[in-house]
Scaffold this motif. Structure first.
Motif, mmCIF file in Angstrom:
data_model
loop_
_atom_site.group_PDB
_atom_site.id
_atom_site.type_symbol
_atom_site.label_atom_id
_atom_site.label_comp_id
_atom_site.label_asym_id
_atom_site.label_seq_id
_atom_site.Cartn_x
_atom_site.Cartn_y
_atom_site.Cartn_z
ATOM 1 N N ALA A 167 57.610 29.319 -1.992
ATOM 2 C CA ALA A 167 56.645 29.361 -0.895
ATOM 3 C C ALA A 167 55.675 30.506 -1.146
ATOM 4 O O ALA A 167 56.067 31.562 -1.645
ATOM 5 C CB ALA A 167 57.353 29.560 0.451
ATOM 6 N N THR A 168 54.412 30.278 -0.811
ATOM 7 C CA THR A 168 53.381 31.295 -0.995
ATOM 8 C C THR A 168 52.918 31.798 0.365
ATOM 9 O O THR A 168 52.685 31.004 1.287
ATOM 10 C CB THR A 168 52.193 30.726 -1.787
ATOM 11 O OG1 THR A 168 52.658 30.270 -3.062
ATOM 12 C CG2 THR A 168 51.121 31.788 -2.001
ATOM 13 N N PHE A 169 52.803 33.120 0.473
ATOM 14 C CA PHE A 169 52.431 33.769 1.727
ATOM 15 C C PHE A 169 51.212 34.654 1.508
ATOM 16 O O PHE A 169 50.973 35.151 0.408
ATOM 17 C CB PHE A 169 53.567 34.663 2.247
ATOM 18 C CG PHE A 169 54.888 33.966 2.422
ATOM 19 C CD1 PHE A 169 55.204 33.346 3.615
ATOM 20 C CD2 PHE A 169 55.818 33.951 1.391
ATOM 21 C CE1 PHE A 169 56.425 32.716 3.785
ATOM 22 C CE2 PHE A 169 57.045 33.317 1.548
ATOM 23 C CZ PHE A 169 57.339 32.697 2.746
ATOM 24 N N GLU A 170 50.464 34.875 2.587
ATOM 25 C CA GLU A 170 49.430 35.900 2.640
ATOM 26 C C GLU A 170 49.978 37.043 3.487
ATOM 27 O O GLU A 170 50.519 36.814 4.569
ATOM 28 C CB GLU A 170 48.149 35.357 3.263
ATOM 29 C CG GLU A 170 47.418 34.343 2.410
ATOM 30 C CD GLU A 170 46.548 34.975 1.336
ATOM 31 O OE1 GLU A 170 46.315 36.211 1.411
ATOM 32 O OE2 GLU A 170 46.117 34.252 0.428
ATOM 33 N N VAL A 171 49.837 38.265 2.970
ATOM 34 C CA VAL A 171 50.385 39.440 3.645
ATOM 35 C C VAL A 171 49.312 40.522 3.719
ATOM 36 O O VAL A 171 48.714 40.877 2.696
ATOM 37 C CB VAL A 171 51.609 40.015 2.898
ATOM 38 C CG1 VAL A 171 52.182 41.208 3.666
ATOM 39 C CG2 VAL A 171 52.665 38.957 2.684
ATOM 40 N N ALA A 172 49.062 41.035 4.909
ATOM 41 C CA ALA A 172 48.237 42.225 5.090
ATOM 42 C C ALA A 172 49.141 43.296 5.677
ATOM 43 O O ALA A 172 49.802 43.068 6.696
ATOM 44 C CB ALA A 172 47.057 41.939 6.010
ATOM 45 N N CYS A 173 49.199 44.456 5.028
ATOM 46 C CA CYS A 173 50.224 45.441 5.411
ATOM 47 C C CYS A 173 49.706 46.865 5.274
ATOM 48 O O CYS A 173 48.686 47.136 4.645
ATOM 49 C CB CYS A 173 51.473 45.258 4.551
ATOM 50 S SG CYS A 173 51.166 45.331 2.779
ATOM 51 N N SER A 174 50.462 47.771 5.869
ATOM 52 C CA SER A 174 50.134 49.190 5.822
ATOM 53 C C SER A 174 50.585 49.803 4.500
ATOM 54 O O SER A 174 51.308 49.180 3.713
ATOM 55 C CB SER A 174 50.822 49.918 6.975
ATOM 56 O OG SER A 174 52.239 49.920 6.771
ATOM 57 N N LYS A 175 50.178 51.042 4.280
ATOM 58 C CA LYS A 175 50.656 51.780 3.116
ATOM 59 C C LYS A 175 52.182 51.886 3.188
ATOM 60 O O LYS A 175 52.785 51.854 4.269
ATOM 61 C CB LYS A 175 50.052 53.181 3.090
ATOM 62 C CG LYS A 175 50.564 54.103 4.199
ATOM 63 C CD LYS A 175 50.133 55.532 3.984
ATOM 64 C CE LYS A 175 50.743 56.448 5.053
ATOM 65 N NZ LYS A 175 50.450 57.867 4.828
ATOM 66 N N GLY A 176 52.809 52.005 2.033
ATOM 67 C CA GLY A 176 54.247 52.188 1.983
ATOM 68 C C GLY A 176 55.066 50.929 2.106
ATOM 69 O O GLY A 176 56.294 50.981 2.067
ATOM 70 N N THR A 177 54.392 49.776 2.257
ATOM 71 C CA THR A 177 55.120 48.508 2.387
ATOM 72 C C THR A 177 55.551 48.007 1.007
ATOM 73 O O THR A 177 54.742 47.986 0.078
ATOM 74 C CB THR A 177 54.251 47.437 3.051
ATOM 75 O OG1 THR A 177 53.853 47.898 4.349
ATOM 76 C CG2 THR A 177 55.005 46.123 3.192
ATOM 77 N N TYR A 178 56.803 47.623 0.885
ATOM 78 C CA TYR A 178 57.287 46.998 -0.341
ATOM 79 C C TYR A 178 57.327 45.490 -0.112
ATOM 80 O O TYR A 178 58.148 44.993 0.663
ATOM 81 C CB TYR A 178 58.671 47.527 -0.715
ATOM 82 C CG TYR A 178 58.640 48.932 -1.260
ATOM 83 C CD1 TYR A 178 58.360 49.170 -2.602
ATOM 84 C CD2 TYR A 178 58.867 50.033 -0.433
ATOM 85 C CE1 TYR A 178 58.313 50.465 -3.113
ATOM 86 C CE2 TYR A 178 58.823 51.322 -0.931
ATOM 87 C CZ TYR A 178 58.541 51.525 -2.281
ATOM 88 O OH TYR A 178 58.491 52.815 -2.767
ATOM 89 N N VAL A 179 56.432 44.774 -0.778
ATOM 90 C CA VAL A 179 56.375 43.324 -0.607
ATOM 91 C C VAL A 179 57.653 42.683 -1.144
ATOM 92 O O VAL A 179 58.147 41.697 -0.601
ATOM 93 C CB VAL A 179 55.121 42.745 -1.290
ATOM 94 C CG1 VAL A 179 55.070 41.230 -1.144
ATOM 95 C CG2 VAL A 179 53.864 43.364 -0.681
ATOM 96 N N ARG A 180 58.225 43.264 -2.208
ATOM 97 C CA ARG A 180 59.496 42.738 -2.734
ATOM 98 C C ARG A 180 60.580 42.772 -1.662
ATOM 99 O O ARG A 180 61.352 41.828 -1.495
ATOM 100 C CB ARG A 180 59.938 43.560 -3.957
ATOM 101 C CG ARG A 180 59.137 43.290 -5.209
ATOM 102 C CD ARG A 180 59.576 44.221 -6.325
ATOM 103 N NE ARG A 180 59.139 45.590 -6.103
ATOM 104 C CZ ARG A 180 59.865 46.678 -6.379
ATOM 105 N NH1 ARG A 180 61.093 46.563 -6.856
ATOM 106 N NH2 ARG A 180 59.374 47.879 -6.180
ATOM 107 N N THR A 181 60.645 43.885 -0.946
ATOM 108 C CA THR A 181 61.644 44.021 0.114
ATOM 109 C C THR A 181 61.363 43.053 1.254
ATOM 110 O O THR A 181 62.290 42.452 1.824
ATOM 111 C CB THR A 181 61.658 45.471 0.636
ATOM 112 O OG1 THR A 181 61.993 46.351 -0.446
ATOM 113 C CG2 THR A 181 62.671 45.653 1.751
ATOM 114 N N LEU A 182 60.091 42.880 1.596
ATOM 115 C CA LEU A 182 59.720 41.930 2.641
ATOM 116 C C LEU A 182 60.210 40.526 2.290
ATOM 117 O O LEU A 182 60.812 39.835 3.129
ATOM 118 C CB LEU A 182 58.205 41.935 2.828
ATOM 119 C CG LEU A 182 57.633 40.928 3.829
ATOM 120 C CD1 LEU A 182 58.096 41.244 5.243
ATOM 121 C CD2 LEU A 182 56.102 40.906 3.748
#
Length: 304
Positions: A167-182
């Motif tokens: 599945a493909t997602f679009e993510v807008a996030c703050s500094k310090g966010t780990y997309v792998r962890t998300l």
């Protein structure tokens, strides 16, 4: 040691980092192509990741810290049914669970749990330090240490497409966010687990146009045909990194005192916060801060 060789180049290059290369390796290659004396990047992308990596040259390194703190946007593809030790496709598979086809409705139900302010436990494969050592060095030695959860903000998160077990997602996030962890956390909430199979950063701070990025290949071709000086045409001005800040324009006399390190009075200036400072001829002078008495204090001035 002698001074580092190279040209005095000032500006920000929006590099489209290729997959399979570390951020530092990409920086050093671009630096050599521009023959730049001084350079730095604005936060690493994993080797697997591609996309926007702003590189700061010369006096632009003075704004790199502000870009480190900026919000970011990604397109990420998750592969469900497998977890890896790194959280992405670079790592070894640590768990497998069956996936009978992704249920878009179930995914849509899960995503709101990960929108807004959330807590994340940083991954072991990260550059954070524990007792003076990088976590990824400890992880490579087979060690795992306790990491405290950190609060991050997921501004936007939506499902773009589903294909098989991915599945493909679009993510807008703050500094310090780990997309792998998300993605790992979404996979566990859904049941079968997941890891990142592809990741592309599409925006960072004020830089939101993916068409503004330039590839290393394009830089290499331009350097070969026209020389290092021609690559300066790809550089955004230093002040572009601070596009959301208000501007303060100074007369020659006021600019003189400010450049001596003195706070100055400026009519109709903002009453609080950071500002961009400009002298005569729209010359960008650097960054300032509004003091409690209303004067503008110089904080980081450019020298060139």
């Amino acid at each position: 040691m002698g001074r580092r060789k190279g040209r005095n180049v000032h500006g920000i290059l929006l590099l489209d980092k290729p997959a399979g290369m570390s951020s530092n390796a990409a920086l050093q290659r671009a630096r050599r192509l521009l023959d730049a004396r001084k350079a730095g990047h604005t936060g690493s992308l994993d080797p697997l990741a591609t996309g926007m990596l702003p590189l700061c040259f010369g006096e632009a390194t003075k704004v790199s810290g502000f870009l480190l703190d900026a919000a970011k946007r990604y397109r990420v593809t998750a592969r469900f049914g497998e977890e890896t030790d790194t959280g992405d496709a670079e790592g070894e598979v640590t768990e497998r669970r069956p996936v009978d086809g992704l249920d878009e409705g179930a995914l849509a139900d899960v995503l709101p749990r990960f929108t807004g302010e959330i807590e994340q436990v940083p991954p072991m494969y990260s550059a954070l330090k524990h007792q003076g050592r990088r976590l990824y060095d400890l992880a490579r030695e087979g060690q795992e240490v306790e990491r405290k959860p950190r609060r991050v903000t997921i501004h936007e998160l939506w499902l773009e497409a589903v294909a098989g077990v991915e599945a493909t997602f679009e993510v807008a996030c703050s500094k310090g966010t780990y997309v792998r962890t998300l993605i790992e956390d979404i996979g566990r909430a859904l049941g079968p687990g997941a890891h990142v199979s592809a990741l592309r950063r599409t925006a960072l701070g004020p830089y939101r146009d993916p068409n503004a990025m330039v590839s290393l290949q394009a830089l290499e071709e331009a350097a070969e045909s026209a020389g290092a000086e021609a690559l300066e045409a790809y550089l955004a001005p230093v002040e572009s990194a601070l596009a959301s800040w208000p501007d303060v324009h100074l007369s020659a006399d006021v600019a003189f005192y400010l450049r001596q390190g003195q706070p100055v009075w400026v009519p109709k200036a903002p009453t609080a916060g950071w500002v961009r400072l400009f002298g005569e001829g729209e010359r960008f002078l650097g960054m300032g801060n509004v003091l409690s008495d209303g004067r503008i204090a110089p904080k980081r001035l450019l020298v060139r």
